[in-house]
Design a protein around this motif. Structure first.
Motif, mmCIF file in Angstrom:
data_model
loop_
_atom_site.group_PDB
_atom_site.id
_atom_site.type_symbol
_atom_site.label_atom_id
_atom_site.label_comp_id
_atom_site.label_asym_id
_atom_site.label_seq_id
_atom_site.Cartn_x
_atom_site.Cartn_y
_atom_site.Cartn_z
ATOM 1 N N GLY A 1 0.814 -1.204 0.000
ATOM 2 C CA GLY A 1 0.000 0.000 0.000
ATOM 3 C C GLY A 1 0.846 1.252 0.000
ATOM 4 O O GLY A 1 0.485 2.271 -0.609
ATOM 5 N N LYS A 2 1.995 1.185 0.671
ATOM 6 C CA LYS A 2 2.918 2.338 0.712
ATOM 7 C C LYS A 2 3.407 2.687 -0.686
ATOM 8 O O LYS A 2 3.391 3.856 -1.103
ATOM 9 N N ASP A 3 3.837 1.673 -1.424
ATOM 10 C CA ASP A 3 4.321 1.926 -2.788
ATOM 11 C C ASP A 3 3.170 2.348 -3.709
ATOM 12 O O ASP A 3 3.363 3.178 -4.609
ATOM 13 N N LEU A 4 2.001 1.792 -3.484
ATOM 14 C CA LEU A 4 0.846 2.152 -4.298
ATOM 15 C C LEU A 4 0.495 3.629 -4.097
ATOM 16 O O LEU A 4 0.240 4.362 -5.066
ATOM 17 N N LEU A 5 0.500 4.082 -2.845
ATOM 18 C CA LEU A 5 0.219 5.490 -2.564
ATOM 19 C C LEU A 5 1.276 6.399 -3.174
ATOM 20 O O LEU A 5 0.962 7.470 -3.714
ATOM 21 N N GLU A 6 2.523 5.972 -3.098
ATOM 22 C CA GLU A 6 3.594 6.766 -3.719
ATOM 23 C C GLU A 6 3.389 6.849 -5.226
ATOM 24 O O GLU A 6 3.615 7.899 -5.847
ATOM 25 N N ASN A 7 2.933 5.755 -5.804
ATOM 26 C CA ASN A 7 2.700 5.769 -7.254
ATOM 27 C C ASN A 7 1.520 6.664 -7.621
ATOM 28 O O ASN A 7 1.529 7.336 -8.653
ATOM 29 N N PHE A 8 0.485 6.670 -6.766
ATOM 30 C CA PHE A 8 -0.636 7.582 -7.003
ATOM 31 C C PHE A 8 -0.168 9.037 -6.969
ATOM 32 O O PHE A 8 -0.681 9.878 -7.713
ATOM 33 N N ASP A 9 0.789 9.339 -6.105
ATOM 34 C CA ASP A 9 1.361 10.693 -6.063
ATOM 35 C C ASP A 9 1.997 11.054 -7.405
ATOM 36 O O ASP A 9 1.832 12.171 -7.910
ATOM 37 N N ILE A 10 2.740 10.103 -7.948
ATOM 38 C CA ILE A 10 3.382 10.334 -9.244
ATOM 39 C C ILE A 10 2.335 10.523 -10.327
ATOM 40 O O ILE A 10 2.428 11.413 -11.178
ATOM 41 N N MET A 11 1.301 9.693 -10.317
ATOM 42 C CA MET A 11 0.221 9.799 -11.302
ATOM 43 C C MET A 11 -0.528 11.122 -11.172
ATOM 44 O O MET A 11 -0.946 11.719 -12.171
ATOM 45 N N ALA A 12 -0.689 11.603 -9.941
ATOM 46 C CA ALA A 12 -1.327 12.912 -9.733
ATOM 47 C C ALA A 12 -0.476 14.023 -10.339
ATOM 48 O O ALA A 12 -1.006 14.987 -10.914
ATOM 49 N N GLY A 13 0.849 13.878 -10.228
ATOM 50 C CA GLY A 13 1.759 14.843 -10.837
ATOM 51 C C GLY A 13 1.660 14.871 -12.348
ATOM 52 O O GLY A 13 2.070 15.845 -12.995
ATOM 53 N N GLN A 14 1.087 13.813 -12.925
ATOM 54 C CA GLN A 14 0.851 13.739 -14.371
ATOM 55 C C GLN A 14 -0.586 14.146 -14.711
ATOM 56 O O GLN A 14 -1.081 13.842 -15.788
ATOM 57 N N ASP A 15 -1.233 14.846 -13.776
ATOM 58 C CA ASP A 15 -2.640 15.252 -13.915
ATOM 59 C C ASP A 15 -3.571 14.056 -14.050
ATOM 60 O O ASP A 15 -4.555 14.078 -14.794
ATOM 61 N N GLY A 16 -3.262 13.017 -13.305
ATOM 62 C CA GLY A 16 -4.101 11.830 -13.277
ATOM 63 C C GLY A 16 -3.758 10.849 -14.374
ATOM 64 O O GLY A 16 -3.209 11.211 -15.403
ATOM 65 N N ASN A 17 -4.059 9.590 -14.107
ATOM 66 C CA ASN A 17 -3.860 8.531 -15.089
ATOM 67 C C ASN A 17 -4.982 7.518 -14.887
ATOM 68 O O ASN A 17 -5.918 7.765 -14.127
ATOM 69 N N GLY A 18 -4.898 6.389 -15.562
ATOM 70 C CA GLY A 18 -5.999 5.446 -15.538
ATOM 71 C C GLY A 18 -5.996 4.508 -14.347
ATOM 72 O O GLY A 18 -4.962 3.932 -14.018
ATOM 73 N N VAL A 19 -7.162 4.338 -13.724
ATOM 74 C CA VAL A 19 -7.350 3.349 -12.663
ATOM 75 C C VAL A 19 -8.692 2.658 -12.891
ATOM 76 O O VAL A 19 -9.563 3.176 -13.587
ATOM 77 N N SER A 20 -8.874 1.507 -12.294
ATOM 78 C CA SER A 20 -10.108 0.738 -12.484
ATOM 79 C C SER A 20 -11.277 1.401 -11.768
ATOM 80 O O SER A 20 -11.116 2.299 -10.938
ATOM 81 N N SER A 21 -12.483 0.924 -12.095
ATOM 82 C CA SER A 21 -13.719 1.588 -11.669
ATOM 83 C C SER A 21 -13.923 1.609 -10.158
ATOM 84 O O SER A 21 -14.706 2.407 -9.642
ATOM 85 N N ASN A 22 -13.225 0.737 -9.431
ATOM 86 C CA ASN A 22 -13.406 0.668 -7.980
ATOM 87 C C ASN A 22 -12.422 1.562 -7.218
ATOM 88 O O ASN A 22 -12.338 1.482 -5.993
ATOM 89 N N VAL A 23 -11.689 2.396 -7.940
ATOM 90 C CA VAL A 23 -10.657 3.241 -7.320
ATOM 91 C C VAL A 23 -11.058 4.709 -7.443
ATOM 92 O O VAL A 23 -11.540 5.149 -8.493
ATOM 93 N N ARG A 24 -10.837 5.466 -6.368
ATOM 94 C CA ARG A 24 -11.024 6.906 -6.396
ATOM 95 C C ARG A 24 -9.812 7.566 -5.735
ATOM 96 O O ARG A 24 -9.431 7.191 -4.618
ATOM 97 N N VAL A 25 -9.228 8.538 -6.447
ATOM 98 C CA VAL A 25 -8.079 9.279 -5.922
ATOM 99 C C VAL A 25 -8.357 10.766 -6.073
ATOM 100 O O VAL A 25 -8.702 11.232 -7.163
#
Length: 507
Positions: free
Chosen positions: A398-422
């Motif tokens: 989960g720690k690495d996943l959250l860090e990756n979401f941070d990176i994806m947010a820096g890219q103005d969002g990226n694709g995630v499955s329908s059960n995910v909200r960031v």
């Protein structure tokens, strides 16, 4: 007698005017430039672009101007069946026929690996330049020079080539052995060298992007600001449409000593041809974009078109094979297209792993085309996801996943499955919350993640994914999986219910 003298004077005026125009043109250099044409051999679905049309424009400028150079700023390949089926051969042959004078590498030139790239570029007739890649000991050694000087009627014009840092954007195995040198330092050193050799005008041909993320190594604006010898930057990579007529975004920017640098880029897919007119005596620069559209069709060179014909036959045989139907248009850059591919990756990931996965991640850059409403063809699906990527399932903390979401947010969002909200802060790009199935991501928990192997290796700057453990991997490439899903009807539900929500969104 009087009439004779008048005619004589008129004739002299014509000759003098002609000489004056010729002398005026002798002091000018016209540069025609392209970038990120991405295998767009034919016009797109909006009837824009096409290489046969591009040739009409290039020929018309060469017919009317004395000093013309043709330059490409990289990513001439990847994005259509012409590359998928022929690996760069078509683009190379046609660009040679168009008479490109200078070419540099983009990141997608590496998509088939360094040996394939070397095989193709040995046959490139243009000057191949790279000022900040060291190719020593690789198959590309000896194919590139750091810079070139072109002499135009007594004026020396220098060209340097600046490439992006391959780490995090090009698969490591596809550029192994190439040493990347700092872009700004290399550019300034090579530009200074050219200046000492008498170059009056120095042009950087770059593939680093116009205005990239602040955390990246360099971009055209920072290159301009950090230089003192570069006069013009012809860029690529970010697909930025710089229209000098509108002045948006800025194309005249200040360098380190307050002089003006002209920064140009034509967007992507060959829908525009850039033209730069340089007065070599005064240094004055004028620039414009020329649309590549159907007004040029009546003047297409039949011999050039005939070079494309044999390749088109095979492309059409794949392109026209109907495998399903879409009730809606799926625009390449829309949330619904990103959501569609993300949900597909999760579904296929669960299949190859043999049990449900918790979520999926898909990158925007992995989607290269739109899907029109109506019959779906095999070729359209390959054009949408043309890369040789495979779906993988990872075990990630989960720690690495959250860090990756941070990176994806820096890219103005990226694709995630329908059960995910960031949710993330639009200013800082830091995530505020991240949930899976309505539950906040636990840093101490392990999650099963489906994604593509390109991202799993840490590319697109998603380094945390490279720390995960691989659980499963598909044998077939992504587009073959997607084609199978559509043919078998497994995509029908997703195709009939477009999800327009932004699953990663700024709050």
């Amino acid at each position: 007698m009087k009439r004779h003298l008048l005619l004589q004077a008129a004739a002299s005026l014509v000759l003098l005017t002609g000489c004056a125009q010729k002398d005026k043109d002798a002091a000018h250099l016209v540069i025609l430039h392209t970038n990120d044409t991405h295998s767009a051999i034919e016009p797109d679905r909006h009837d824009m672009g096409g290489m046969a049309r591009r040739k009409v424009l290039i020929d018309s400028v060469r017919d009317t101007r004395d000093n013309v150079l043709l330059v490409d700023a990289g990513d001439a390949v990847q994005g259509s069946l012409y590359f998928t089926l022929f690996g760069g051969e078509v683009e190379r042959k046609l660009m040679n026929e168009l008479g490109y004078d200078i070419r540099i590498l983009g990141n997608h030139e590496f998509d088939r690996g360094i040996e394939s790239l070397a095989s193709e570029w040995k046959q490139v007739k243009a000057d191949r330049i790279s000022s900040n890649y060291d190719f020593t000991g690789t198959p590309l050694e000896g194919l590139f020079v750091p810079s070139v000087i072109k002499e135009i009627n007594g004026h020396k014009v220098g060209f340097i080539g600046i490439n992006l840092d391959p780490a995090g954007i090009i698969a490591e195995e596809n550029y192994r052995g190439i040493d990347y040198l700092d872009a700004i330092k290399s550019a300034n050193a090579e530009a200074g060298k050219l200046r000492s050799e008498g170059a009056e005008t120095i042009i950087a041909v770059t593939h680093i992007g116009y205005d990239e993320d602040k955390d990246k190594d360099c971009d055209d604006l920072r290159l301009a600001a950090g230089s003192k010898d570069i006069d013009i930057i012809i860029g690529g990579h970010s697909h930025t449409l710089i229209d000098p007529a509108k002045g948006i975004p800025a194309w005249r920017v200040a360098n380190a000593v307050g002089d003006t640098v002209s920064v140009l880029q034509t967007g992507s897919s060959g829908t525009n041809l850039g033209e730069i007119d340089i007065n070599l005596a005064t240094g004055k620069v004028k620039a414009r974009l020329i649309p590549v559209d159907n007004r040029l069709d009546s003047r297409v060179d039949s011999s050039f078109a005939s070079l494309i014909a044999p390749y088109r036959a095979k492309v059409d045989s794949v392109k026209n094979l109907v495998i399903g139907n879409s009730p809606s248009l799926w625009d390449r850059k829309s949330p619904e297209m990103l959501n569609l591919l993300s949900d597909f990756v999760r579904a296929r990931g669960s299949e190859i792993y043999g049990k449900p996965v918790d979520l999926s991640i898909m990158n925007k850059g992995g989607i290269r085309n739109s899907l029109p409403a109506g019959p779906i063809t095999k070729g359209e699906i390959i054009d949408i996801a043309p890369f040789d990527n495979r779906i993988v399932v990872l075990d990630i903390s989960g720690k690495d996943l959250l860090e990756n979401f941070d990176i994806m947010a820096g890219q103005d969002g990226n694709g995630v499955s329908s059960n995910v909200r960031v949710l993330y802060d639009p200013a800082t790009k830091a995530i505020n919350s991240a949930s899976i199935d309505g539950k906040e991501v636990n840093p101490d928990k392990r999650y099963r993640l489906a994604t593509i192997d390109y991202l799993a290796a840490g590319n697109d700057y998603m380094t945390p994914l490279s720390r995960a453990t691989s659980l499963a991997r598909s044998k077939e490439v992504l587009y073959d999986s997607l084609i199978d899903y559509i043919e078998s009807g497994k995509m029908d539900k997703l195709l009939s219910s477009p999800d327009t929500s932004n699953r990663m969104s700024a709050f």
